[in-house]
Design a protein around this motif. Structure first.
Motif, PDB file in Angstrom:
ATOM      1  N   ILE A   1      -4.267  -6.894  10.568  1.00  0.00           N
ATOM      2  CA  ILE A   1      -5.118  -7.866  11.065  1.00  0.00           C
ATOM      3  C   ILE A   1      -6.586  -7.494  10.450  1.00  0.00           C
ATOM      4  N   LEU A   2      -7.412  -7.801  10.192  1.00  0.00           N
ATOM      5  CA  LEU A   2      -8.638  -7.703   9.259  1.00  0.00           C
ATOM      6  C   LEU A   2      -9.746  -8.257  10.407  1.00  0.00           C
ATOM      7  N   ASP A   3     -10.996  -7.392  10.422  1.00  0.00           N
ATOM      8  CA  ASP A   3     -11.926  -8.055  11.143  1.00  0.00           C
ATOM      9  C   ASP A   3     -13.093  -7.416  10.533  1.00  0.00           C
ATOM     10  N   ILE A   4     -13.289  -8.700  10.273  1.00  0.00           N
ATOM     11  CA  ILE A   4     -14.787  -8.540   8.908  1.00  0.00           C
ATOM     12  C   ILE A   4     -15.977  -9.657   9.257  1.00  0.00           C
ATOM     13  N   LEU A   5     -16.754  -8.212   9.488  1.00  0.00           N
ATOM     14  CA  LEU A   5     -18.042  -8.708   9.856  1.00  0.00           C
ATOM     15  C   LEU A   5     -18.942  -9.171   9.051  1.00  0.00           C
ATOM     16  N   ASP A   6     -19.309 -10.572   8.945  1.00  0.00           N
ATOM     17  CA  ASP A   6     -20.148 -10.900   7.929  1.00  0.00           C
ATOM     18  C   ASP A   6     -21.999 -10.886   8.571  1.00  0.00           C
ATOM     19  N   THR A   7     -22.179 -10.017   7.708  1.00  0.00           N
ATOM     20  CA  THR A   7     -24.068  -9.486   7.814  1.00  0.00           C
ATOM     21  C   THR A   7     -24.769  -9.720   7.367  1.00  0.00           C
ATOM     22  N   ALA A   8     -25.777 -10.853   7.573  1.00  0.00           N
ATOM     23  CA  ALA A   8     -27.556 -10.922   7.136  1.00  0.00           C
ATOM     24  C   ALA A   8     -28.200 -10.409   7.054  1.00  0.00           C
ATOM     25  N   GLY A   9     -28.987 -10.290   5.673  1.00  0.00           N
ATOM     26  CA  GLY A   9     -29.455  -9.017   5.270  1.00  0.00           C
ATOM     27  C   GLY A   9     -31.173  -8.558   5.544  1.00  0.00           C
ATOM     28  N   GLN A  10     -31.402  -9.900   7.201  1.00  0.00           N
ATOM     29  CA  GLN A  10     -33.007  -9.237   7.191  1.00  0.00           C
ATOM     30  C   GLN A  10     -33.424  -7.890   7.659  1.00  0.00           C
ATOM     31  N   ASP A  11     -34.531  -7.239   7.222  1.00  0.00           N
ATOM     32  CA  ASP A  11     -34.992  -6.066   7.356  1.00  0.00           C
ATOM     33  C   ASP A  11     -35.149  -6.143   8.720  1.00  0.00           C
ATOM     34  N   GLU A  12     -35.041  -6.488  10.090  1.00  0.00           N
ATOM     35  CA  GLU A  12     -35.581  -6.764  11.549  1.00  0.00           C
ATOM     36  C   GLU A  12     -34.240  -6.617  11.968  1.00  0.00           C
ATOM     37  N   LEU A  13     -33.255  -6.251  11.501  1.00  0.00           N
ATOM     38  CA  LEU A  13     -31.603  -6.052  11.469  1.00  0.00           C
ATOM     39  C   LEU A  13     -31.325  -4.967  11.270  1.00  0.00           C
ATOM     40  N   THR A  14     -32.247  -4.514  11.232  1.00  0.00           N
ATOM     41  CA  THR A  14     -31.592  -2.607   9.898  1.00  0.00           C
ATOM     42  C   THR A  14     -30.662  -2.342  12.270  1.00  0.00           C
ATOM     43  N   ALA A  15     -31.331  -2.251  12.493  1.00  0.00           N
ATOM     44  CA  ALA A  15     -30.905  -0.904  13.561  1.00  0.00           C
ATOM     45  C   ALA A  15     -29.440  -1.961  14.147  1.00  0.00           C
TER      46      ALA A  15
ATOM     47  N   CYS B   1       0.354  -0.918   0.116  1.00  0.00           N
ATOM     48  CA  CYS B   1      -0.165   0.151  -0.497  1.00  0.00           C
ATOM     49  C   CYS B   1       0.956   1.085  -0.140  1.00  0.00           C
ATOM     50  N   ASN B   2       2.812   0.920   0.655  1.00  0.00           N
ATOM     51  CA  ASN B   2       3.037   2.341   0.435  1.00  0.00           C
ATOM     52  C   ASN B   2       2.661   3.783   1.161  1.00  0.00           C
ATOM     53  N   ASN B   3       2.631   2.996   2.937  1.00  0.00           N
ATOM     54  CA  ASN B   3       1.689   4.325   3.226  1.00  0.00           C
ATOM     55  C   ASN B   3       2.644   4.145   4.497  1.00  0.00           C
ATOM     56  N   ASN B   4       2.688   5.300   4.317  1.00  0.00           N
ATOM     57  CA  ASN B   4       3.927   5.655   5.107  1.00  0.00           C
ATOM     58  C   ASN B   4       3.408   5.876   6.655  1.00  0.00           C
ATOM     59  N   ASN B   5       1.741   6.167   6.635  1.00  0.00           N
ATOM     60  CA  ASN B   5       1.499   6.662   8.261  1.00  0.00           C
ATOM     61  C   ASN B   5       1.723   6.342   9.585  1.00  0.00           C
ATOM     62  N   ASN B   6       1.412   7.221  10.240  1.00  0.00           N
ATOM     63  CA  ASN B   6       1.643   6.344  11.763  1.00  0.00           C
ATOM     64  C   ASN B   6       0.978   4.987  11.215  1.00  0.00           C
ATOM     65  N   PHE B   7       1.293   3.738  11.507  1.00  0.00           N
ATOM     66  CA  PHE B   7       0.969   2.668  10.933  1.00  0.00           C
ATOM     67  C   PHE B   7       0.072   1.779  12.342  1.00  0.00           C
ATOM     68  N   ASN B   8      -1.778   1.860  11.567  1.00  0.00           N
ATOM     69  CA  ASN B   8      -2.594   1.042  12.514  1.00  0.00           C
ATOM     70  C   ASN B   8      -2.785   0.045  11.752  1.00  0.00           C
ATOM     71  N   ASN B   9      -2.693  -1.416  12.295  1.00  0.00           N
ATOM     72  CA  ASN B   9      -2.553  -2.768  12.096  1.00  0.00           C
ATOM     73  C   ASN B   9      -4.116  -3.028  11.812  1.00  0.00           C
ATOM     74  N   VAL B  10      -4.472  -2.526  12.419  1.00  0.00           N
ATOM     75  CA  VAL B  10      -6.141  -3.528  12.469  1.00  0.00           C
ATOM     76  C   VAL B  10      -7.096  -2.639  11.617  1.00  0.00           C
TER      77      VAL B  10
END
Ligand SMILES: Nc1nc2c(ncn2[C@@H]2O[C@H](COP(=O)(O)OP(=O)(O)O)[C@@H](O)[C@H]2O)c(=O)[nH]1
Ligand SMILES: [Mg+2]
Length: 231
Positions: free
Chosen positions: A85-99, A27-36
């Motif tokens: 470190i990747l934190d990945i949220l795999d969501t489900a699509g039911q409408d009642e979960l909108t909030a 990524c060639n990103n030289n700023n303060n390294f935040n790895n999450v």
């Protein structure tokens, strides 16, 4: 919601995929390294969100379809000489979960919007999910990656590559066609998603630190292209 922890080390029992998550580009990103990096995977039911995520994290393809599955995964990924470190949220699509979805959106830095190339309606729904993200976060320049999944099903295609590309360009999102089944472009999606997040971070850093750079010989656009090239 449980956390599944996976790492390159844990996946070493599968020799075929041993080094697949070590991607040579940087990524060639030289700023303060935040790895999450926290990513949210969203899209219509059945488009393959769980299959894409599981293929990336655990190197296997999920054949069954359970629309209620939503889970959080953690995986270490090396991009060039940097480890994230990747934190990945795999969501489900039911409408009642909108909030609940609003809460997820607030907690994430980057988004992967999935549609299926075999479903026109899932492609149309991308706009809906994108609008929801912008409504909840209420700011510009949100790192979003749009992916057309199920690219292996060429005979069932309803959305062309060109249409996907045009929509993504019009809306300023990165774009790729992928297949969770054949594992085509799966690592690349998450690599690019990390880069999208880091590019935006760099943009904010440049804007807040040194506005002069906008007027210098090296325009902001070029600067961002150096940080991470779109594939
Ligand atoms: N042929 C093919 N089927 C897929 C692919 N990705 C997912 N599927 C299938 O599509 C169905 C829905 O996938 P799933 O990941 O559960 O969808 P989700 O609701 O978006 O999480 C499942 O039966 C998967 O096996 C793909 O890339 N190719
Ligand atoms: Mg799912």
């Amino acid at each position: 919601m449980s956390i599944k922890i996976s790492s390159n080390k844990n996946n070493n029992n599968n020799n075929k995929n041993k080094n697949k998550n070590i991607i040579k580009k940087n990524c060639n990103n030289n700023n303060n390294f935040n790895n999450v990096v926290r990513l949210c995977v969203m899209g219509d039911g059945g488009v393959g969100k769980t299959a894409v995520t599981t293929q990336f994290v655990s190197n296997h393809f999920v054949h069954y379809y359970d629309p209620t599955i939503e889970d959080s995964y953690r995986k270490q990924i090396s991009v060039g000489d940097k480890s994230y470190i990747l934190d990945i949220l795999d969501t489900a699509g039911q409408d009642e979960l909108t909030a609940m979805r609003d809460q997820w959106i607030r907690s994430c830095e980057g988004f992967v919007l999935v549609y299926s190339i075999t479903s026109r309606s899932s492609f149309d729904q991308v706009l809906h999910f994108r609008e929801q993200i912008y409504r909840v976060l209420d700011r510009d320049d949100i790192p979003i990656m749009m992916i057309g999944n199920k690219s292996d099903l060429i005979n069932e295609r309803q959305v062309s590559y060109q249409e996907g590309k045009e929509l993504s360009q019009n809306l300023g999102m990165s774009y790729m066609e992928v297949s969770a089944k054949s594992r085509s472009n799966i690592d690349e999606v998450f690599y690019e998603a990390i880069c999208c997040v880091k590019r935006k971070e760099e943009l904010y850093r440049i804007k807040s630190k040194d506005v002069k750079i906008l007027k210098s010989k090296n325009p902001l656009k070029n600067k961002l292209n150096q940080i991470c090239k779109v594939m």
